[in-house]
Design a protein around this motif. Structure first.
Motif, PDB file in Angstrom:
ATOM      1  N   CYS A  12       0.869  -1.183   0.000  1.00 55.83           N
ATOM      2  CA  CYS A  12       0.000   0.000   0.000  1.00 55.83           C
ATOM      3  C   CYS A  12       0.905   1.231   0.000  1.00 55.83           C
ATOM      4  CB  CYS A  12      -0.898  -0.025   1.237  1.00 55.83           C
ATOM      5  SG  CYS A  12      -1.913   1.452   1.483  1.00 55.83           S
ATOM      6  N   SER A  13       0.729   2.106  -0.965  1.00 57.83           N
ATOM      7  CA  SER A  13       1.661   3.223  -1.146  1.00 57.83           C
ATOM      8  C   SER A  13       1.719   4.188   0.033  1.00 57.83           C
ATOM      9  CB  SER A  13       1.317   3.993  -2.425  1.00 57.83           C
ATOM     10  OG  SER A  13       0.034   4.579  -2.307  1.00 57.83           O
ATOM     11  N   THR A  14       0.672   4.300   0.827  1.00 57.56           N
ATOM     12  CA  THR A  14       0.672   5.237   1.944  1.00 57.56           C
ATOM     13  C   THR A  14       0.890   4.557   3.296  1.00 57.56           C
ATOM     14  OG1 THR A  14      -1.737   5.152   2.131  1.00 57.56           O
ATOM     15  CG2 THR A  14      -0.801   6.892   0.741  1.00 57.56           C
ATOM     16  N   CYS A  15       1.071   3.249   3.298  1.00 60.54           N
ATOM     17  CA  CYS A  15       1.256   2.488   4.533  1.00 60.54           C
ATOM     18  C   CYS A  15       2.738   2.431   4.891  1.00 60.54           C
ATOM     19  CB  CYS A  15       0.706   1.081   4.366  1.00 60.54           C
ATOM     20  SG  CYS A  15       0.694   0.107   5.894  1.00 60.54           S
ATOM     21  N   GLU A  16       3.033   2.519   6.166  1.00 61.99           N
ATOM     22  CA  GLU A  16       4.413   2.471   6.639  1.00 61.99           C
ATOM     23  C   GLU A  16       4.759   1.122   7.264  1.00 61.99           C
ATOM     24  OE1 GLU A  16       6.667   4.869   6.156  1.00 61.99           O
ATOM     25  OE2 GLU A  16       5.150   6.023   5.096  1.00 61.99           O
ATOM     26  N   CYS A  17       3.828   0.193   7.311  1.00 58.72           N
ATOM     27  CA  CYS A  17       4.027  -1.076   8.002  1.00 58.72           C
ATOM     28  C   CYS A  17       4.994  -1.999   7.273  1.00 58.72           C
ATOM     29  CB  CYS A  17       2.698  -1.802   8.167  1.00 58.72           C
ATOM     30  SG  CYS A  17       1.569  -0.966   9.299  1.00 58.72           S
ATOM     31  N   MET A  18       5.683  -2.790   8.063  1.00 61.85           N
ATOM     32  CA  MET A  18       6.558  -3.837   7.551  1.00 61.85           C
ATOM     33  C   MET A  18       5.858  -5.163   7.860  1.00 61.85           C
ATOM     34  SD  MET A  18       9.085  -2.149   6.286  1.00 61.85           S
ATOM     35  CE  MET A  18      10.411  -3.321   6.047  1.00 61.85           C
ATOM     36  N   GLU A  35      -6.195  -6.631   5.216  1.00 61.25           N
ATOM     37  CA  GLU A  35      -7.252  -6.601   4.192  1.00 61.25           C
ATOM     38  C   GLU A  35      -7.512  -5.195   3.657  1.00 61.25           C
ATOM     39  OE1 GLU A  35      -8.946  -9.012   2.667  1.00 61.25           O
ATOM     40  OE2 GLU A  35      -8.006 -10.625   3.798  1.00 61.25           O
ATOM     41  N   ALA A  36      -7.530  -4.184   4.530  1.00 63.83           N
ATOM     42  CA  ALA A  36      -7.823  -2.820   4.077  1.00 63.83           C
ATOM     43  C   ALA A  36      -6.812  -2.370   3.023  1.00 63.83           C
ATOM     44  CB  ALA A  36      -7.824  -1.856   5.254  1.00 63.83           C
ATOM     45  N   CYS A  37      -5.543  -2.633   3.287  1.00 62.63           N
ATOM     46  CA  CYS A  37      -4.503  -2.257   2.324  1.00 62.63           C
ATOM     47  C   CYS A  37      -4.605  -3.096   1.053  1.00 62.63           C
ATOM     48  CB  CYS A  37      -3.126  -2.411   2.948  1.00 62.63           C
ATOM     49  SG  CYS A  37      -2.745  -1.183   4.219  1.00 62.63           S
ATOM     50  N   ALA A  38      -4.831  -4.381   1.199  1.00 61.68           N
ATOM     51  CA  ALA A  38      -4.914  -5.277   0.042  1.00 61.68           C
ATOM     52  C   ALA A  38      -6.069  -4.895  -0.877  1.00 61.68           C
ATOM     53  CB  ALA A  38      -5.049  -6.725   0.495  1.00 61.68           C
ATOM     54  N   ASN A  39      -7.122  -4.329  -0.293  1.00 62.96           N
ATOM     55  CA  ASN A  39      -8.289  -3.939  -1.080  1.00 62.96           C
ATOM     56  C   ASN A  39      -8.245  -2.475  -1.495  1.00 62.96           C
ATOM     57  OD1 ASN A  39      -9.496  -6.502  -1.025  1.00 62.96           O
ATOM     58  ND2 ASN A  39     -10.267  -6.123   1.034  1.00 62.96           N
ATOM     59  N   SER A  45     -11.808   3.532   4.104  1.00 59.81           N
ATOM     60  CA  SER A  45     -11.191   3.456   5.423  1.00 59.81           C
ATOM     61  C   SER A  45      -9.804   4.078   5.421  1.00 59.81           C
ATOM     62  CB  SER A  45     -11.088   1.997   5.879  1.00 59.81           C
ATOM     63  OG  SER A  45     -10.194   1.281   5.054  1.00 59.81           O
ATOM     64  N   HIS A  46      -9.431   4.587   6.563  1.00 58.01           N
ATOM     65  CA  HIS A  46      -8.086   5.127   6.776  1.00 58.01           C
ATOM     66  C   HIS A  46      -7.465   4.310   7.885  1.00 58.01           C
ATOM     67  CE1 HIS A  46      -8.427   8.564   4.117  1.00 58.01           C
ATOM     68  NE2 HIS A  46      -9.677   8.659   4.537  1.00 58.01           N
ATOM     69  N   GLY A  47      -6.218   3.985   7.726  1.00 52.86           N
ATOM     70  CA  GLY A  47      -5.535   3.142   8.696  1.00 52.86           C
ATOM     71  C   GLY A  47      -5.704   1.676   8.356  1.00 52.86           C
ATOM     72  N   CYS A  48      -4.774   0.890   8.840  1.00 56.67           N
ATOM     73  CA  CYS A  48      -4.796  -0.539   8.529  1.00 56.67           C
ATOM     74  C   CYS A  48      -5.060  -1.385   9.770  1.00 56.67           C
ATOM     75  CB  CYS A  48      -3.469  -0.937   7.899  1.00 56.67           C
ATOM     76  SG  CYS A  48      -2.054  -0.586   8.957  1.00 56.67           S
ATOM     77  N   GLY A  49      -5.233  -0.715  10.899  1.00 52.84           N
ATOM     78  CA  GLY A  49      -5.472  -1.425  12.142  1.00 52.84           C
ATOM     79  C   GLY A  49      -4.237  -1.580  12.990  1.00 52.84           C
ATOM     80  N   HIS A  50      -3.087  -1.210  12.475  1.00 49.03           N
ATOM     81  CA  HIS A  50      -1.853  -1.287  13.246  1.00 49.03           C
ATOM     82  C   HIS A  50      -1.653   0.053  13.962  1.00 49.03           C
ATOM     83  CE1 HIS A  50      -1.095  -4.434  10.119  1.00 49.03           C
ATOM     84  NE2 HIS A  50      -0.925  -5.106  11.253  1.00 49.03           N
ATOM     85  N   PRO A  51      -1.258   0.021  15.226  1.00 44.88           N
ATOM     86  CA  PRO A  51      -1.103   1.257  16.012  1.00 44.88           C
ATOM     87  C   PRO A  51      -0.237   2.295  15.309  1.00 44.88           C
ATOM     88  CG  PRO A  51      -0.764  -0.686  17.391  1.00 44.88           C
ATOM     89  CD  PRO A  51      -0.851  -1.176  15.975  1.00 44.88           C
ATOM     90  N   GLY A  52      -0.763   3.511  15.227  1.00 42.50           N
ATOM     91  CA  GLY A  52      -0.023   4.618  14.666  1.00 42.50           C
ATOM     92  C   GLY A  52      -0.048   4.767  13.166  1.00 42.50           C
ATOM     93  N   CYS A  53      -0.565   3.779  12.453  1.00 39.19           N
ATOM     94  CA  CYS A  53      -0.583   3.865  10.992  1.00 39.19           C
ATOM     95  C   CYS A  53      -1.881   4.503  10.523  1.00 39.19           C
ATOM     96  CB  CYS A  53      -0.409   2.486  10.360  1.00 39.19           C
ATOM     97  SG  CYS A  53      -0.093   2.588   8.574  1.00 39.19           S
TER      98      CYS A  53
END
Length: 57
Positions: A12-18, A35-39, A45-53
């Motif tokens: 996901c281009s705006t996600c910082e997660c590893m 799933e949010a990023c994959a879709n 939705s904003h955020g992927c469910g990981h703290p701080g993202c």
């Protein structure tokens, strides 16, 4: 000797997660942290469910 998989950045281009490829969601040959990023945040939705993202597609 077993191979060790390193973490890669979520596709996901705006996600910082590893994410570890073996635990990621694979879609179209790319690895996503959830799933949010994959879709592509198709539901707005904003955020992927990981703290701080706060990614948002």
């Amino acid at each position: 000797m077993a191979a060790t998989l390193e973490k890669v950045k979520c596709a996901c281009s705006t996600c910082e997660c590893m994410v570890s490829p073996d635990k990621a969601i694979e879609k179209d040959g790319k690895y996503y942290c959830g799933e949010a990023c994959a879709n592509g945040h198709a539901d707005g939705s904003h955020g992927c469910g990981h703290p701080g993202c706060t990614c948002g597609g």
